[in-house]
Design a protein around this motif. Structure first.
Motif, PDB file in Angstrom:
ATOM      1  N   ALA A   1      39.027 -83.917 -43.411  1.00  0.00           N
ATOM      2  CA  ALA A   1      38.838 -82.665 -43.976  1.00  0.00           C
ATOM      3  C   ALA A   1      38.425 -83.093 -45.635  1.00  0.00           C
ATOM      4  O   ALA A   1      38.893 -84.000 -46.207  1.00  0.00           O
ATOM      5  CB  ALA A   1      40.081 -81.989 -44.131  1.00  0.00           C
ATOM      6  N   PRO A   2      37.351 -82.446 -46.124  1.00  0.00           N
ATOM      7  CA  PRO A   2      36.836 -81.309 -45.462  1.00  0.00           C
ATOM      8  C   PRO A   2      35.588 -81.881 -44.484  1.00  0.00           C
ATOM      9  O   PRO A   2      35.529 -82.946 -44.317  1.00  0.00           O
ATOM     10  CB  PRO A   2      35.957 -80.713 -46.848  1.00  0.00           C
ATOM     11  CG  PRO A   2      35.678 -81.901 -47.687  1.00  0.00           C
ATOM     12  CD  PRO A   2      36.890 -82.710 -47.507  1.00  0.00           C
ATOM     13  N   ALA A   3      34.990 -80.909 -43.839  1.00  0.00           N
ATOM     14  CA  ALA A   3      34.030 -81.224 -43.012  1.00  0.00           C
ATOM     15  C   ALA A   3      32.735 -81.604 -43.716  1.00  0.00           C
ATOM     16  O   ALA A   3      32.443 -81.061 -44.749  1.00  0.00           O
ATOM     17  CB  ALA A   3      33.675 -79.804 -41.945  1.00  0.00           C
ATOM     18  N   ASP A   4      31.869 -82.351 -42.953  1.00  0.00           N
ATOM     19  CA  ASP A   4      30.663 -83.112 -43.350  1.00  0.00           C
ATOM     20  C   ASP A   4      29.773 -81.850 -43.578  1.00  0.00           C
ATOM     21  O   ASP A   4      29.841 -80.870 -42.790  1.00  0.00           O
ATOM     22  CB  ASP A   4      29.990 -83.733 -42.396  1.00  0.00           C
ATOM     23  CG  ASP A   4      28.849 -84.690 -42.984  1.00  0.00           C
ATOM     24  OD1 ASP A   4      28.684 -84.666 -44.275  1.00  0.00           O
ATOM     25  OD2 ASP A   4      27.791 -84.918 -42.058  1.00  0.00           O
ATOM     26  N   GLY A   5      29.164 -81.634 -44.686  1.00  0.00           N
ATOM     27  CA  GLY A   5      28.133 -80.391 -45.079  1.00  0.00           C
ATOM     28  C   GLY A   5      28.747 -79.247 -45.538  1.00  0.00           C
ATOM     29  O   GLY A   5      28.294 -78.155 -45.566  1.00  0.00           O
ATOM     30  N   SER A   6      30.098 -79.523 -46.076  1.00  0.00           N
ATOM     31  CA  SER A   6      31.185 -78.251 -46.735  1.00  0.00           C
ATOM     32  C   SER A   6      30.527 -77.689 -47.789  1.00  0.00           C
ATOM     33  O   SER A   6      29.780 -78.522 -48.833  1.00  0.00           O
ATOM     34  CB  SER A   6      32.367 -78.744 -46.711  1.00  0.00           C
ATOM     35  OG  SER A   6      32.886 -78.721 -45.348  1.00  0.00           O
TER      36      SER A   6
END
Length: 389
Positions: free
Chosen positions: A284-289
């Motif tokens: 967290a966070p997600a890739d590409g956030s």
């Protein structure tokens, strides 16, 4: 010889393991021409449909234990039919007292619980260059569960293993899809079999072991790659030598020393793949956030094979120095630790976050992993990109 029903469908298998998940589409025939298909409810990524290989999204690994319905699935052969007859586990070979154990008999022995990381040996294969054949796992062919069952050593002692026994052969119930396909026969050295942390697991995260995770029983070998964690365990045989056959004698082997891409190595240049290497993931966070400006918490997990994780470091931006993240929980061999750090007052812009782990053996994640022809044990520094607005 055991006979199994080969007609079980992929849809039936999915229902048994993730509680009614329906697969959208027919799976991935070619990495170059198809995108991975996702299972509806669990969000698992279908990397292969026959045999069934499901990958966990990295964001589902954001915690101490990975839920059973989010746990990755690795299959080698066809799916066996379970429940058509009472289950039994045969223990024999170089043993004074060979016998079969029923599931009920196993559960009357002392039960132990061990948290341990299960990772496919090919996790991360998609990141090797040049590209390699095989299941194109990215980051999610891994999970952490609490496994419950009996110690393998307790069965071997009751069997009266003989002095000449140097290896333990392991055979599951999964049938080959054709008569020309060999059974998935594997073995582990007797020293590892006698380790009190090597289990025959019948439960996973407090529930009966799910069907596609090897239920009703599988081997658990903390710290070692998943090729040793045999599913649907049916036969244990004590023997002098390693198991014969392709899955032990030529498969799951690594170069003794790094070799250049494409190098053709002799069998004498290879050794069995056993222990996992040190590794970390950002969950967290997600890739590409897309993130708002301000304060954020970055979290993840880290593990190793022998020993335990001693530190996790992070860097935000290409020229930033490495800083220590906060490790959580107590160190335990074969288990993972969660970590986090506060990203304070993040300003608008595009960022790359990098993370690396180190262990008690003095090993640290490298920038990239040395190439090997099977794409095993990728543990390059983890990274994601995000944008702050």
């Amino acid at each position: 010889m055991l006979e199994f029903d080969r007609s079980i469908s992929r849809r039936t298998a999915l229902r048994r393991t993730v509680g009614g998940v329906l697969v959208c589409g027919s799976g991935v025939a070619s990495l170059e021409t198809h995108s991975p298909v996702r299972a509806d409810e669990a969000g698992l990524i279908v990397r292969n449909s026959r045999p069934l290989d499901l990958e966990t999204p990295v964001t589902a690994l954001d915690g101490w234990l990975t839920p059973n319905d989010q746990f990755f699935v690795r299959s080698h052969l066809s799916t066996p039919a379970i429940g058509l007859a009472p289950w039994s586990l045969q223990v024999g070979g170089l043993a004074d007292h060979p016998r079969a154990w029923s599931l009920n008999e196993l559960q009357k022995l002392e039960q132990v619980k061990i948290p341990a990381v299960l990772q496919c040996a090919g996790n991360g294969r998609a990141y090797f260059r040049p590209r390699l054949p095989g299941v194109q796992w990215e980051k999610g062919a891994v999970g952490h569960a609490e496994w419950s069952g009996v110690r393998l050593v307790d069965l071997l002692e009751r069997a009266g293993y003989q002095r000449g026994a140097g290896h333990v052969h392991l055979l599951g119930a999964d049938p080959p899809p054709s008569p020309k396909t060999p059974r998935f026969l594997r073995s582990i050295p007797i020293e590892r079999a006698l380790d009190p942390n090597t289990l025959i697991a019948t439960h996973m995260n407090g529930e009966p072991l799910p069907f596609l995770h090897g239920g009703p029983m599988r081997l658990v070998v903390p710290g070692w790659a998943g090729n040793h964690w045999l599913k649907w365990l049916r036969q244990i045989s004590l023997a002098k030598d390693e198991a014969p056959g392709t899955y032990q004698q030529s498969g799951y082997r690594m170069p003794k020393s790094p070799a250049p891409p494409g190098a053709v190595l002799k069998p004498a240049d290879l050794v069995p793949l056993t222990v996992m290497n040190v590794k970390s993931l950002i969950t967290a966070p997600a890739d590409g956030s897309m993130l708002k400006a301000g304060n954020h918490e970055v979290r993840g997990v880290a593990w190793t094979g022998d020993g335990h994780v001693t530190k996790v470091e992070y860097a935000v931006g290409p020229n930033s120095p490495w800083r220590p993240a906060t490790l959580q929980g107590e160190p335990r061999q074969g288990s993972w630790r969660t970590w986090k750090f506060a990203w304070e007052t993040a300003q608008p812009g595009k960022y790359t976050i990098r993370v690396r782990a180190s262990d008690s053996n003095g090993d640290t994640q490298p920038e990239t992993t040395a190439w090997n022809k099977s794409g095993y044990l990728w543990n390059g520094i983890d990274r994601l990109t995000c944008e702050v607005r």
